[in-house]
Design an enzyme around this catalytic site. Sequence first.
Site, short mmCIF file in Angstrom:
data_model
loop_
_atom_site.label_atom_id
_atom_site.label_comp_id
_atom_site.label_asym_id
_atom_site.label_seq_id
_atom_site.Cartn_x
_atom_site.Cartn_y
_atom_site.Cartn_z
N CYS A 90 -22.79 30.31 20.38
CA CYS A 90 -24.12 30.30 19.78
C CYS A 90 -24.74 31.66 20.05
O CYS A 90 -25.11 31.97 21.18
CB CYS A 90 -24.97 29.19 20.39
SG CYS A 90 -26.70 29.24 19.86
N GLU A 139 -24.37 30.36 12.25
CA GLU A 139 -22.98 30.52 12.66
C GLU A 139 -22.17 31.12 11.53
O GLU A 139 -22.51 30.96 10.34
CB GLU A 139 -22.39 29.17 13.08
CG GLU A 139 -21.09 29.27 13.86
CD GLU A 139 -21.20 30.15 15.08
OE1 GLU A 139 -20.88 31.36 14.95
OE2 GLU A 139 -21.61 29.66 16.14
#
Length: 253
Positions: free
Chosen positions: A2, A111
Amino acid sequence: MCGRYALTLTPEELKEILGLLELGAFPARYNIAPTQPILVVVSGQAQERGSNLPDRRAVLVRWGLTPSWVKDPKEFPLLINARAETAIGKASSRAAMRHRRVLVPASGVYEWPRPSKERNEKPQAYWIRPRRGGVVAFAGLMETWSSADGSEVDTGAILTTAANASIATIHDRMPVVIKPEDFARWLDCKSQEPRDVADLMQPTDEDFFEAIPVADKVNKVANMGADLQTPLVVETPQKPPGKKAGDGQLSLF
């Protein structure tokens, strides 16, 4: 991993959802990046004494965990994520897992799929958010680093785990999600040892998140507007003549 996320809820909404005593005003943030200040939630004194009254506090930390034993942060890698599978025993996260577990509220994460070595393609960015909206609380760790001159810097990291099947099509890791009913247990570092909360560090339900293709404007930290989350229509590549459906063609989903 992340490496970029957003927090766009109002302070009033966060205060109610997370059970915070107080929370000052702050702007919506659509592109939070490593080394920037991030908001984390810590337990208050009442919870530490075993009271059921919510008195959690919100504090700002630098995104990038620096253990207290590090002499020079410039020589230590930027630890924005910590692997849940090894967090309890690893030297860089062991003390924080025992004494300084926090929640990291977010509206969602960005992402990018890992680039293919065979194809020279630009990775497609995805905005991954809770399917039902609102806020999601990631499991986090906090450390205070002290320099030789006595100055202190609060730092933090987000715990990640193996991605569930729906996210694995984009990336093999995902943040650890702490459910509201588990907030108190995760934050309770007085009576809940790391092994007692190990069961919370699992991939979340398959249908919890939805992944939305977005433009590559999010790749640049300088871009911070709400338009970063505007859905992008991704065109399906045309099949070569003579090819049948499913004949050697790969799909992201």
